[in-house]
Design a protein around this motif. Structure first.
Motif: not given
Length: 290
Positions: A25-26, A46-47, A75-77, A87-88
């Motif tokens: 995640h980021f 994500g947001t 990143s999304d939950a 992976t991001t």
């Protein structure tokens, strides 16, 4: 969780830094740093929080940020779930305004780029061919060295300075009022809202989390975020509903409740106020026919 902080990104051997980011995640920390930042999302959803702007992100999201603009790609939950195996992927470039000398961008020939740097203090989001050019150049810069590396960056900045495909991200006149010592407090608020927006969020609980009275917290938050806490929560919820609308799996009423709204009418009212469209209009505008 790491404390939110004022990041510093330096290279001991190069004038500017280009990094490829591949993580589950980021970075989930709300932060800012004294560098200009050019960033593109290659993989991940994500947001995105930039200054007083809140919006969903997906692959292709590409922005240019000036120094000390607070930001976070949350990143999304499901990216944080154990065993998610997700992976991001992103590519980021950092440089300081004086990386080629203190007065380099003050020279007459550099005026367009100097104007671009000034505009980046509100953040700039790119679309269309400009976005694709940034992504291509960042991928190339990962493998370049020496003078060619610097020339390619200058050419890219000059191209962006003349582009009409960039739009400001934060509201007009936005200024970062966060202090380094206060970012951890805002980080706690961000994390709490992201984890609980689907249910009722009580101001008492959030104010207690920040170590303040309700009235003091409301004043503090509006000063720092340039919006009320209630508007902040609504924007998070609408951002979630936008993603669900495009997934086309649930009805609009189901999406309203899944996004944290207690009634469909309340959802429709907030959605129109924030996006300028009804949920159906939004879905129609952003759904590509197959």
């Amino acid at each position: 969780m790491k404390s939110a902080l004022r990041k510093t990104i330096e290279s001991q051997v190069r004038s500017f830094t280009v990094q490829e980011l591949r993580e589950p995640h980021f970075d989930p920390n709300w932060h800012f740093h004294p560098h200009y930042q050019l960033f593109t999302v290659m993989e991940g959803t994500g947001t995105r929080f930039i200054g007083d702007s809140i919006t969903p992100f997906e692959p292709g999201d590409t922005v240019f940020l000036g120094p000390n603009v607070p930001h976070l790609w949350r990143s999304d939950a499901w990216y944080f779930e154990e065993g998610a195996n997700l992976t991001t992927h992103g590519i980021v470039l950092y440089f300081q305004e004086d990386f080629l000398g203190k007065e380099f961008f003050d020279r007459p020939e550099m005026h367009p780029i100097g104007q671009l740097l000034e505009e980046s203090k509100r953040g700039i989001q790119y679309v269309g061919t400009a976005r694709q050019r940034i992504r291509t150049e960042l991928q190339e810069l990962l493998h370049l060295d020496g003078l060619q590396r610097i020339l390619r960056l200058l050419a890219l900045l000059d191209e962006l300075a003349h582009s009409v495909e960039g739009a400001p991200i934060t509201s007009y006149g936005y200024v970062n009022t966060h202090k380094v010592s206060e970012t951890e407090r805002m980080q706690k608020v961000h994390d709490y809202v992201m984890q609980n927006f689907r249910q009722e969020i009580r101001l008492t609980e959030v104010a207690s989390l920040a170590g303040m009275s309700e009235a003091a917290f409301c004043r503090y938050f509006k000063t720092r975020a340039n919006k009320t806490f209630t508007d902040f929560v609504s924007e998070i919820r609408i951002g979630q509903s936008c993603k669900l609308l495009l997934e086309d799996k649930w009805s609009i009423s189901q999406i309203a409740y899944e996004s944290g709204f207690d009634t469909l009418s309340n959802f429709n009212r907030h959605f129109k106020r924030i996006t300028g469209q009804t949920p159906r209009e939004y879905k129609k505008a952003y759904t590509i026919p197959v």
